[in-house]
Motif scaffolding. Structure first.
Motif, PDB file in Angstrom:
ATOM      1  N   UNK A 109       0.828  -1.209   0.000  1.00  0.00           N
ATOM      2  CA  UNK A 109       0.000   0.000   0.000  1.00  0.00           C
ATOM      3  C   UNK A 109       0.862   1.258   0.000  1.00  0.00           C
ATOM      4  N   UNK A 110       1.890   1.262   0.818  1.00  0.00           N
ATOM      5  CA  UNK A 110       2.766   2.429   0.911  1.00  0.00           C
ATOM      6  C   UNK A 110       3.566   2.658  -0.367  1.00  0.00           C
ATOM      7  N   UNK A 111       3.846   1.615  -1.091  1.00  0.00           N
ATOM      8  CA  UNK A 111       4.650   1.774  -2.305  1.00  0.00           C
ATOM      9  C   UNK A 111       3.796   2.014  -3.556  1.00  0.00           C
ATOM     10  N   UNK A 112       2.482   2.019  -3.402  1.00  0.00           N
ATOM     11  CA  UNK A 112       1.606   2.191  -4.562  1.00  0.00           C
ATOM     12  C   UNK A 112       0.815   3.498  -4.471  1.00  0.00           C
ATOM     13  N   UNK A 113       1.248   4.544  -5.189  1.00  0.00           N
ATOM     14  CA  UNK A 113       0.482   5.788  -5.199  1.00  0.00           C
ATOM     15  C   UNK A 113      -0.929   5.617  -5.776  1.00  0.00           C
ATOM     16  N   UNK A 114      -1.076   4.681  -6.709  1.00  0.00           N
ATOM     17  CA  UNK A 114      -2.391   4.432  -7.296  1.00  0.00           C
ATOM     18  C   UNK A 114      -3.356   3.881  -6.241  1.00  0.00           C
ATOM     19  N   UNK A 115      -2.895   2.955  -5.428  1.00  0.00           N
ATOM     20  CA  UNK A 115      -3.742   2.394  -4.373  1.00  0.00           C
ATOM     21  C   UNK A 115      -4.130   3.467  -3.356  1.00  0.00           C
ATOM     22  N   UNK A 116      -3.186   4.333  -3.030  1.00  0.00           N
ATOM     23  CA  UNK A 116      -3.487   5.413  -2.094  1.00  0.00           C
ATOM     24  C   UNK A 116      -4.523   6.366  -2.674  1.00  0.00           C
ATOM     25  N   UNK A 117      -4.378   6.709  -3.958  1.00  0.00           N
ATOM     26  CA  UNK A 117      -5.341   7.597  -4.603  1.00  0.00           C
ATOM     27  C   UNK A 117      -6.721   6.937  -4.699  1.00  0.00           C
ATOM     28  N   UNK A 118      -6.760   5.662  -5.037  1.00  0.00           N
ATOM     29  CA  UNK A 118      -8.046   4.971  -5.142  1.00  0.00           C
ATOM     30  C   UNK A 118      -8.741   4.856  -3.785  1.00  0.00           C
ATOM     31  N   UNK A 119      -7.969   4.666  -2.723  1.00  0.00           N
ATOM     32  CA  UNK A 119      -8.557   4.636  -1.381  1.00  0.00           C
ATOM     33  C   UNK A 119      -9.112   6.011  -1.017  1.00  0.00           C
ATOM     34  N   UNK A 120      -8.390   7.072  -1.362  1.00  0.00           N
ATOM     35  CA  UNK A 120      -8.885   8.430  -1.125  1.00  0.00           C
ATOM     36  C   UNK A 120     -10.133   8.699  -1.958  1.00  0.00           C
ATOM     37  N   UNK A 121     -10.135   8.250  -3.197  1.00  0.00           N
ATOM     38  CA  UNK A 121     -11.302   8.418  -4.061  1.00  0.00           C
ATOM     39  C   UNK A 121     -12.515   7.671  -3.508  1.00  0.00           C
ATOM     40  N   UNK A 122     -12.311   6.455  -3.027  1.00  0.00           N
ATOM     41  CA  UNK A 122     -13.417   5.682  -2.436  1.00  0.00           C
ATOM     42  C   UNK A 122     -13.972   6.399  -1.206  1.00  0.00           C
ATOM     43  N   UNK A 123     -13.082   6.924  -0.369  1.00  0.00           N
ATOM     44  CA  UNK A 123     -13.521   7.692   0.803  1.00  0.00           C
ATOM     45  C   UNK A 123     -14.311   8.922   0.367  1.00  0.00           C
ATOM     46  N   UNK A 124     -13.831   9.618  -0.664  1.00  0.00           N
ATOM     47  CA  UNK A 124     -14.522  10.801  -1.164  1.00  0.00           C
ATOM     48  C   UNK A 124     -15.904  10.481  -1.703  1.00  0.00           C
ATOM     49  N   UNK A 125     -16.023   9.373  -2.414  1.00  0.00           N
ATOM     50  CA  UNK A 125     -17.324   8.980  -2.976  1.00  0.00           C
ATOM     51  C   UNK A 125     -18.313   8.640  -1.859  1.00  0.00           C
ATOM     52  N   UNK A 126     -17.874   7.873  -0.877  1.00  0.00           N
ATOM     53  CA  UNK A 126     -18.759   7.529   0.244  1.00  0.00           C
ATOM     54  C   UNK A 126     -19.152   8.783   1.010  1.00  0.00           C
ATOM     55  N   UNK A 127     -18.202   9.651   1.255  1.00  0.00           N
ATOM     56  CA  UNK A 127     -18.444  10.917   1.950  1.00  0.00           C
ATOM     57  C   UNK A 127     -19.456  11.764   1.181  1.00  0.00           C
ATOM     58  N   UNK A 128     -19.273  11.863  -0.135  1.00  0.00           N
ATOM     59  CA  UNK A 128     -20.172  12.660  -0.973  1.00  0.00           C
ATOM     60  C   UNK A 128     -21.579  12.064  -0.999  1.00  0.00           C
ATOM     61  N   UNK A 129     -21.679  10.749  -1.019  1.00  0.00           N
ATOM     62  CA  UNK A 129     -23.001  10.116  -1.007  1.00  0.00           C
ATOM     63  C   UNK A 129     -23.744  10.415   0.292  1.00  0.00           C
ATOM     64  N   UNK A 130     -23.034  10.353   1.404  1.00  0.00           N
ATOM     65  CA  UNK A 130     -23.663  10.707   2.684  1.00  0.00           C
ATOM     66  C   UNK A 130     -24.154  12.154   2.668  1.00  0.00           C
ATOM     67  N   UNK A 131     -23.300  13.081   2.222  1.00  0.00           N
ATOM     68  CA  UNK A 131     -23.680  14.496   2.219  1.00  0.00           C
ATOM     69  C   UNK A 131     -24.830  14.792   1.269  1.00  0.00           C
ATOM     70  N   UNK A 132     -24.857  14.126   0.116  1.00  0.00           N
ATOM     71  CA  UNK A 132     -25.906  14.426  -0.854  1.00  0.00           C
ATOM     72  C   UNK A 132     -27.249  13.796  -0.462  1.00  0.00           C
ATOM     73  N   UNK A 133     -27.241  12.704   0.258  1.00  0.00           N
ATOM     74  CA  UNK A 133     -28.495  12.061   0.667  1.00  0.00           C
ATOM     75  C   UNK A 133     -29.122  12.703   1.900  1.00  0.00           C
TER      76      UNK A 133
END
Length: 154
Positions: free
Chosen positions: A61-85
């Motif tokens: 995980x630490x050596x993969x910037x793509x995995x870190x970005x995808x985890x941040x993106x997943x958090x952002x999507x879940x966060x946005x879904x909560x706020x929009x609902x």
């Protein structure tokens, strides 16, 4: 018993309408506590699943910037879904905070909520983004000013 004058009745009606329009902004300390709660309730499970089920451990995980970005993106999507609902994430609900548009007091669209999340991620990195809520009466952070949103007490 004295009759009320029209002027007195009219004045009382305007006071009631002014009280209904009054908005109570969320305290900054409650916003920080809600953020920490959301990190543990939403982001930590995403990071755990990404690190140990999708990848082979923390080193991958630490050596993969793509995995870190995808985890941040997943958090952002879940966060946005909560706020929009509902206008609230679990942390914001725990502290009685709701995120709405400043002018209409309506919920955010999913796209606006996702943009707000990424602007928040950027504004946290700067000292301006952290200190700005202390210097305006609406307690707006940089991402709130850009998107014209507010965090109010429910």
């Amino acid at each position: 018993m004295r009759k009320k004058r029209f002027r007195e009745i009219k004045h009382k009606k305007t006071n009631k309408s002014q009280q209904q329009d009054k908005v109570v902004y969320a305290r900054y300390i409650d916003r920080i506590k809600a953020f920490i709660t959301d990190m543990f309730m939403i982001n930590m499970p995403i990071l755990y699943i990404t690190t140990y089920f999708i990848l082979d451990g923390k080193d991958d995980f630490q050596s993969s910037p793509l995995a870190q970005f995808l985890a941040l993106l997943a958090y952002g999507v879940v966060y946005a879904l909560f706020l929009s609902k509902t206008g609230q994430t679990p942390g914001k609900k725990a502290y009685g905070i709701k995120v709405v548009k400043a002018d209409t007091k309506e919920l955010l669209s999913p796209v606006t909520a996702l943009v707000r999340f990424f602007l928040f991620s950027i504004s946290v990195l700067s000292i301006v983004g952290i200190l700005l809520p202390f210097y305006n009466k609406e307690k707006k952070a940089l991402h709130d000013i850009i998107l014209n949103t507010i965090e109010i007490k429910e």
